[in-house]
Design a protein around this motif. Structure first.
Motif, short mmCIF file in Angstrom:
data_model
loop_
_atom_site.label_atom_id
_atom_site.label_comp_id
_atom_site.label_asym_id
_atom_site.label_seq_id
_atom_site.Cartn_x
_atom_site.Cartn_y
_atom_site.Cartn_z
N PHE A 54 0.97 -0.98 0.06
CA PHE A 54 0.00 0.13 0.02
C PHE A 54 0.66 1.31 0.02
CE2 PHE A 54 0.32 -1.10 4.58
CZ PHE A 54 0.94 0.01 5.01
N VAL A 55 -0.04 2.36 -0.33
CA VAL A 55 0.62 3.71 0.06
C VAL A 55 -0.62 4.37 0.69
CG1 VAL A 55 1.33 5.93 -0.84
CG2 VAL A 55 2.07 3.97 -2.09
N ASP A 56 -0.34 4.76 1.97
CA ASP A 56 -1.39 5.56 2.74
C ASP A 56 -1.04 6.90 3.13
OD1 ASP A 56 -2.42 3.10 2.60
OD2 ASP A 56 -2.37 2.44 4.59
N LEU A 57 -2.05 7.80 3.43
CA LEU A 57 -1.91 8.87 4.18
C LEU A 57 -2.57 8.59 5.57
CD1 LEU A 57 -3.15 11.57 1.78
CD2 LEU A 57 -0.85 10.89 2.14
N PHE A 58 -1.79 9.24 6.57
CA PHE A 58 -2.40 9.20 8.10
C PHE A 58 -2.48 10.69 8.74
CE2 PHE A 58 -0.35 5.03 7.14
CZ PHE A 58 -0.97 4.11 7.85
N VAL A 59 -3.20 10.68 9.65
CA VAL A 59 -3.20 11.94 10.52
C VAL A 59 -2.80 11.36 11.94
CG1 VAL A 59 -5.73 11.95 11.06
CG2 VAL A 59 -4.39 13.97 11.73
N GLU A 60 -1.87 12.04 12.77
CA GLU A 60 -1.52 11.63 13.92
C GLU A 60 -2.62 12.06 14.85
OE1 GLU A 60 2.36 11.86 17.09
OE2 GLU A 60 2.50 12.65 14.82
N GLU A 61 -2.90 11.28 15.78
CA GLU A 61 -4.14 11.43 16.45
C GLU A 61 -4.03 12.80 17.45
OE1 GLU A 61 -5.80 8.08 18.12
OE2 GLU A 61 -7.00 7.94 16.31
N THR A 62 -2.63 12.99 18.19
CA THR A 62 -2.61 13.97 19.07
C THR A 62 -1.99 15.08 18.60
OG1 THR A 62 -0.25 13.19 19.39
CG2 THR A 62 -1.75 12.09 20.96
N THR A 63 -1.49 15.19 17.36
CA THR A 63 -0.85 16.48 16.92
C THR A 63 -1.35 16.91 15.51
OG1 THR A 63 0.65 15.39 15.17
CG2 THR A 63 1.30 16.12 17.66
N GLY A 64 -2.53 16.03 14.92
CA GLY A 64 -3.05 16.39 13.69
C GLY A 64 -2.08 16.57 12.59
N MET A 65 -0.71 15.92 12.79
CA MET A 65 0.22 16.15 11.60
C MET A 65 -0.16 14.97 10.67
SD MET A 65 1.54 18.89 12.35
CE MET A 65 2.85 19.06 10.95
N VAL A 66 0.27 15.43 9.19
CA VAL A 66 0.19 14.46 8.35
C VAL A 66 1.08 13.43 8.28
CG1 VAL A 66 -0.46 13.97 5.76
CG2 VAL A 66 -1.61 15.79 7.09
N TRP A 67 1.10 12.18 7.88
CA TRP A 67 2.08 10.93 7.56
C TRP A 67 1.88 10.42 6.43
CZ3 TRP A 67 5.70 8.93 11.59
CH2 TRP A 67 5.86 9.41 12.56
N VAL A 68 3.00 9.94 5.91
CA VAL A 68 2.93 9.10 4.54
C VAL A 68 3.71 7.79 4.94
CG1 VAL A 68 3.58 8.80 2.11
CG2 VAL A 68 2.90 11.24 3.29
N ALA A 69 3.15 6.86 4.66
CA ALA A 69 3.79 5.43 4.58
C ALA A 69 3.30 4.42 3.63
CB ALA A 69 3.09 4.85 6.06
N ASN A 70 4.34 3.58 3.35
CA ASN A 70 4.08 2.60 2.44
C ASN A 70 4.72 1.12 2.75
OD1 ASN A 70 6.85 2.76 2.24
ND2 ASN A 70 6.77 4.06 0.27
N HIS A 71 4.35 0.21 1.99
CA HIS A 71 4.55 -1.21 2.23
C HIS A 71 5.03 -1.99 1.10
CE1 HIS A 71 2.80 -5.16 3.68
NE2 HIS A 71 4.05 -5.38 3.89
N PHE A 72 6.21 -2.51 0.79
CA PHE A 72 6.28 -3.41 -0.03
C PHE A 72 7.95 -3.74 -0.09
CE2 PHE A 72 6.88 0.76 -1.96
CZ PHE A 72 8.19 0.76 -2.63
N GLY A 73 8.25 -4.65 -0.82
CA GLY A 73 9.51 -5.25 -0.72
C GLY A 73 10.42 -5.19 -2.21
N SER A 74 10.97 -6.13 -2.53
CA SER A 74 12.11 -6.09 -3.47
C SER A 74 11.55 -6.49 -4.96
CB SER A 74 13.01 -7.09 -3.21
OG SER A 74 12.93 -8.38 -2.88
N ARG A 75 10.07 -6.72 -4.92
CA ARG A 75 9.45 -6.88 -6.18
C ARG A 75 9.85 -8.10 -7.07
NH1 ARG A 75 6.13 -6.42 -7.29
NH2 ARG A 75 5.33 -5.11 -9.05
N GLY A 76 9.78 -8.18 -8.26
CA GLY A 76 10.36 -9.29 -9.19
C GLY A 76 11.62 -9.73 -8.94
N PHE A 77 12.38 -8.66 -8.52
CA PHE A 77 13.82 -8.90 -8.59
C PHE A 77 14.02 -9.97 -7.29
CE2 PHE A 77 17.72 -7.28 -6.28
CZ PHE A 77 18.68 -8.43 -6.92
N GLY A 78 13.57 -9.52 -5.96
CA GLY A 78 13.48 -10.36 -4.98
C GLY A 78 12.99 -11.73 -4.98
#
Length: 407
Positions: free
Chosen positions: A151-175
């Motif tokens: 995934f690629v996600d946008l988040f908001v931090e609950e205590t500060t309201g700041m925006v975060w970005v995160a992703n999740h994947f690995g080494s694709r076909g090469f791996g």
């Protein structure tokens, strides 16, 4: 706190099929300890959420096919109020600009110093064609995300309201091709042979770390790790550019990998499949489902964390298989049937949670995962939660994508 079952240290509720796999792992090779994190479930050869500590050995089946799958998360300099009216358009742009799905090549060719790494010598041992084709594949897919639970996600931090970005994947076909090649070698086949059908319950494949194949695999795995890091870096930068934002803090690590680590005064090889390293002070990102919180954590200095060989969960853990959730796929008609979760159920749950969703099938819906808070509760003596992140935008490959690059 953990319990011990047949010498396996188990956090959370034990799943019988995963415990059985862990016991099999414990009976092959120079095993020091096998552990199951609270998000464990059955995997290929070694359970997902499983950790195996070896003395002088490494397991390519333990690391798995998606070598160096992991997460990068960054806090941006934007507050939620600055983007709350633009989230739909932002998610449209992310889905359009970033390459999701199987076998995809990046719309923008990415140059990177890792393609000059000395470790590419490994593939030359298997022939010029193998070397050239693998490097070409790696170059074409660097910065693509894939499908499955990536995934690629946008988040908001609950205590500060700041925006975060995160992703999740690995080494694709090469791996994936690297893993397949070394699993072939471990079974006496050629690197480029077509592998026969595999059993989920087969014993782990092992190399002595100081053998020629062991050294080659470790170097190849390390190269795949650099590749995964480069890909996640590139995708995060793309999203930051879309947002017009800068990163002010970052967390980046693998959860399908093998590390040389010192424990109890001696160096061991710690193979973590779907498990995050969590030494005292070490930061990690742990993702929930698209309808649940994710967290940034820090390992603490405790006896229980030592007993865990400084390991923790990588996510919430599945409670429903893909086929059970979405149904069985007919690849001729490209339709699924028999699934327990409908699109309407998924969409309603996501709307209620306040998430803008792009892509994804019901096999990734919130209903197929444990609640992350319950999983983390089992590890409360080993980590500290630093930041709680609520998803506001989730982007994944479209439904009905079959990803051969296994998690």
């Amino acid at each position: 706190m953990y319990q011990t079952i047949d010498s396996i240290r188990v956090w959370g509720t034990p799943l019988e099929n995963a415990v059985s796999q862990a016991v099999t792992c414990s009976r092959h090779g120079n095993v020091v300890q096998v552990l199951l994190m609270a998000d464990h479930h059955k995997g290929y050869s070694q359970p997902v959420g499983g950790v195996v500590v070896y003395d002088g050995q490494i397991s390519p089946s333990g690391v798995g096919y998606d070598i160096a799958c992991g997460n990068k998360a960054v806090r941006t300099n934007l507050h939620y109020d600055e983007i709350k009216d633009k989230i739909s358009a932002i998610m449209d742009q992310i889905a359009k600009q970033i390459s999701f799905g199987i076998g995809r090549v990046n719309k923008e060719r990415v140059e990177h110093e890792l393609f000059e790494d000395d470790a590419w010598y490994i593939y030359q041992q298997f022939g010029k064609h193998e070397h050239d084709s693998l490097k070409a594949l790696a170059k074409s897919q660097l910065g693509t995300v894939g499908s499955g639970n990536h995934f690629v996600d946008l988040f908001v931090e609950e205590t500060t309201g700041m925006v975060w970005v995160a992703n999740h994947f690995g080494s694709r076909g090469f791996g994936h091709k690297t893993a397949s090649g070394f699993l072939n070698l471990a079974s006496g086949r050629k690197f480029s042979d077509k592998a026969p059908g595999e059993s989920m319950d087969q014993p782990p494949s092992l190399f002595d770390l100081n053998s020629e194949l062991g050294e080659m695999y470790f170097d190849a795995m390390t190269l795949a790790g650099k590749y995964a890091y480069a890909g996640r870096d590139f995708v995060i930068k793309q999203v930051l550019d879309i947002l017009g934002a800068e990163a002010t803090f970052e967390v980046h690590n693998h959860h399908n990998f093998a590390w040389k680590e010192e424990h109890q005064g001696k160096e061991y090889v710690v193979v973590r499949k779907g498990a995050t390293p969590s030494a005292p002070g070490q930061l990690g990102f742990i993702g929930g489902s698209m309808g649940d919180r994710s967290v940034i954590v820090k390992g603490v200095d405790s006896q229980e964390n030592k007993d865990a060989f400084y390991s923790t969960v990588h996510g919430a853990g599945r409670i429903m298989s893909r086929t059970e959730a979405a149904g069985r796929m007919n690849w001729k008609t490209r339709k699924r049937s028999g699934g327990k979760i409908t699109k309407e159920q998924m969409k309603q749950a996501i709307r209620e949670f306040g998430v803008e969703l792009r892509g994804a099938g019901t096999d990734e819906s919130p209903f197929v995962y444990k609640k992350l808070s319950e999983v983390l509760k089992a590890h409360e003596n080993t980590l500290e939660i630093l930041h709680v992140l609520k998803p506001i935008g989730v982007c994944m490959a479209g439904e009905n994508e079959f990803d051969p690059y296994k998690d």
